[in-house]
Write an enzyme that holds these catalytic residues in place. Structure first.
Site, short mmCIF file in Angstrom:
data_model
loop_
_atom_site.label_atom_id
_atom_site.label_comp_id
_atom_site.label_asym_id
_atom_site.label_seq_id
_atom_site.Cartn_x
_atom_site.Cartn_y
_atom_site.Cartn_z
N HIS A 1 -76.29 93.87 14.32
CA HIS A 1 -77.70 93.64 13.97
C HIS A 1 -78.05 92.17 13.98
CE1 HIS A 1 -76.56 97.48 12.14
NE2 HIS A 1 -77.83 97.82 12.12
N GLU B 1 -84.49 104.24 21.96
CA GLU B 1 -85.19 103.04 22.44
C GLU B 1 -85.66 103.18 23.88
OE1 GLU B 1 -82.68 102.94 20.38
OE2 GLU B 1 -83.43 101.75 18.72
#
Lengths: 390, 326
Positions: B129, B60
């Protein structure tokens, strides 16, 4: 076309000021609907309609003072078509003292720090601000169930405030209205009085047991079984229940019992509970609670003021022994009730302590006489001996 | 008007952006061959090619940093991060580079990057998540943070975001992708990025919310309406800068506020909004501001615990009744 006229809400009323229309032209109306609010000497009264149909035209405007019997609006009956009949709109003599628009001048009362610290009951910021705008001292506001003063509580206080009404429910005016009605009563009605002191120990004893087993919200005031017993006794004495109009007695089909209720700040009003004979104690208590609430809130309905057939004046538990009231015309009788107190009482040749109450009837001699009223009281006393049967 | 899903709205917005401006490209994990974690970019690789739909490694910080570089170099990158939890790996790039470069360059550099990511709980994806860190981004000056809660906003906000000269973060709540809603047939799809929206009018209490909690707030309002309680529901839409005026105007009218925020209560957006109401509308309040937030635990995996941990219509109903003192 049905003409909707300013109703007479008592012998003392000659005109009312329209505050607002609750329906607009074109709205369907049903018997019993509240069509307008009218300001009278007794405060703001909700006026009901007596016909089914459609509100065709409103002739009176808010703020206008309309004499009793003058047309305020027209109602098209269910089977009528629009435009069938037209009524000349009449101009109402605009009184110089026509009420101003229904708003209260805003008055901002700054709260001093002393006042703020004195009022430590929790009050929400919005409630504090609104109370200040309305000029209501927060210390006079009853908190809600949770002990907090919110907007609802401020608004409730505002509704209950005696000097709240726009056209001013003035107690001077109300006193004048009461004076006019009572002068007429005293002048025109040949009164007779009878009274009877009765043992209400069985009633109070029964009520204590009954209330002990009820939740607080469902407890009965002692006036409730009294009203119930009066209604049942009246069924056997119809000469006391009705109206005397144009030299003629019109007995009433139902007992619409006017209940004299003291207003906050002085003044007295006697709105009626309709059809008391058909109500059980619980229903009667609900009606009484509702009525007292609306008297304090200044929201009575026209039928409650115009359809009473007899009045019950209960001075309360801690006042005088006896009362001799004046009949409220065009009714033909009024019942007065003194306080309940312990007295020496002779029963079965022995002196015992009993709780007693003196109840009096003022009757209209044009319709009945003292003997009938005495029979009525005797029947009432019998009923109270068996309160569980009420 | 036509009815499409939130997923289709995002996809249409991406296609429109890619067709309209050759400088626009999409990159992120699995956006190409797999079609995106939530299938928003399905088929785009075939349509626009590898130059413009770029699969990235699981890095990321790397690909967000690359996006920032591309934006500085004159491109209009749309960077997709699979979930907000993973975006923390790119936090340094977003906060220390994207958000600061305009300021640190004295206005000479701008970073016109759009970063999209899924957020929130409700799909049993467990703690790593399912979190809602929107307020962490809404905390940072130099970023514009938006949360489309409706299909129309999902369709319209991307185009507006791409016109911004500064970084915009778009939070798409993961429970919304299958929802259907109305969008305009053609044209006039872009929505403004400054104003909150009143999704339901009411007079008794104001419910302030955003993103995935909007539908829960509306469901609660519907339940309350049946009981005679009328709620105004405000969708913030923009989490930074907050549209204070819309919130205050409503609270001044209803006198009661409930904030629904899937973030944790401590240091949440709900805390910020509550403080602003206190600062700006204190004297209009008829009850303390109430907050419905997530339980302060990592979002659990089991369905019943996930429901228990996050705001639900029932908890919102109870909070509204609380501020009404009923």
């Amino acid at each position: 076309m049905i003409e909707f006229r300013m109703p007479s809400l008592g012998a003392d009323m000659d005109a009312g000021t329209l505050v607002e229309w609750m329906k607009k032209p074109g709205d369907p109306v049903q018997r019993g609907d509240i069509i307008a609010v009218v300001e009278t000497q007794k405060g703001a009264i909700e006026i009901e309609v007596f016909d089914d149909g459609v509100l065709a035209e409103t002739l009176a405007k808010p703020g206008e003072k309309v004499p009793v019997g003058h047309i305020m609006a027209t109602i098209r009956g269910k089977d009528e078509r629009p435009g069938e009949v037209s009524i000349e709109p009449k101009a109402f003599a605009k009184s110089a003292e026509a009420a101003p628009a229904a708003t209260m001048p805003k008055q901002t009362i700054p709260l001093s720090t002393a006042e703020i610290s004195a009022v430590r009951a929790a009050i929400t910021p919005a409630a504090r601000r609104r109370a200040a705008e309305l000029g209501i001292d927060p210390a006079t506001i009853m908190p809600g169930k949770d002990g907090i003063i919110g907007l609802d509580q401020v608004d409730a206080t505002k509704r209950a405030a005696p000097a709240r009404a726009p056209a001013g429910i003035s107690f001077d005016e109300m006193r004048k209205a009461i004076a006019a009605a009572m002068a007429k009563s005293h002048r025109e009605i040949p009164h007779y009085y009878v009274s009877s002191t009765i043992d209400v120990s069985p009633l109070i004893a029964w009520l204590e047991v009954e209330n002990a087993r009820r939740p607080v919200t469902a407890r009965l005031l002692y006036a409730v079984p009294l009203i119930r017993a009066l209604a049942l006794a009246l069924a056997k004495t119809p000469e006391l229940n009705g109206h005397y109009v144009d030299g003629c007695f019109l007995p009433a089909q139902n007992v619409n019992m006017g209940i004299a209720i003291a207003m906050r700040g002085g003044g007295l009003i006697a709105p009626a509970i309709g059809g008391v004979e058909a109500l059980n104690l619980d229903l009667l208590m609900d009606k009484l609670r509702d009525l007292v609430g609306r008297v304090r809130g200044g929201r009575l309905r026209s039928s409650e003021l115009s359809e009473g057939t007899i009045t019950f004046s209960n001075l309360g538990e801690e006042t005088a022994d006896e009362v001799f009231p004046l009949i409220y015309p065009p009714q033909v009788a009024i019942i007065g009730c003194g306080k309940i107190s312990e007295r020496p009482w002779v029963t079965d040749g022995k002196v015992v302590v009993r709780r007693t109450m003196t109840i009096s009837v003022a009757g209209d001699h044009r319709v009945s006489d003292g003997r009938r009223a005495a029979q009525f009281l005797s029947r009432f006393e019998q009923l109270l001996r068996r309160p569980e049967m009420l | 008007m036509r009815n499409i899903t939130y997923r289709d709205a995002v996809r249409e917005a991406l296609i429109e952006a890619l067709e309209r401006d050759p400088r626009v490209f999409l990159m992120g994990e699995d956006v190409g061959r797999y079609g995106g974690a939530y299938a928003c970019s399905k088929g785009l690789l075939e349509k626009f090619g590898e130059e413009r739909i770029r699969d990235t490694p699981l890095s990321e910080s790397g690909f967000v940093g690359a996006g920032i570089g591309a934006a500085l170099g004159g491109m209009r990158p749309i960077v997709e991060i699979m979930t907000i939890n993973f975006s923390l790996l790119a936090l340094d790039q977003i906060v220390n580079n994207a958000a600061t470069l305009r300021h640190m360059s004295g206005g000479q550099l701008s970073v016109p990057i759009v970063i999209r990511m899924a957020t929130g709980a409700g799909r049993q994806l467990a703690a790593q998540h399912s979190h809602s860190f929107e307020c962490w981004y809404a905390h940072v000056p130099g970023l514009r943070v938006v949360a489309p809660a409706t299909v129309a906003d999902a369709r319209g906000m991307l185009a507006t975001a791409l016109r911004e000269p500064d970084p915009v973060i778009i939070f798409e709540h993961a429970t919304l992708y299958n929802d259907e809603g109305q969008v305009a047939a053609e044209g006039a799809l872009a929505v403004d990025l400054d104003k909150a929206a009143t999704r339901r009018s009411g007079r008794d209490a104001t419910v302030v919310t955003y993103g995935g909690s909007l539908k829960k707030a509306l469901a609660a309002a519907e339940t309350l309406a049946a009981e005679g309680i009328s709620c105004e529901v405000i969708d913030l839409r923009i989490l930074r800068p907050l549209d204070d005026a819309a919130v205050m105007a409503s609270v001044r009218r209803t006198h009661r506020a409930v904030i629904v925020d899937e973030g944790w209560r401590s240091g949440s957006l709900a805390a910020e909004i509550s403080a602003r109401i206190m600062e700006q509308a204190f004297y209009d309040l008829d009850a303390p501001v109430a907050r419905v937030c997530s339980a302060e635990v990592p979002i659990p995996y089991p369905r019943h615990l996930e429901i228990a941990a996050t705001p639900q219509p029932e908890t919102i109903v109870a909070a509204v009744k609380g501020v009404l003192r009923r």
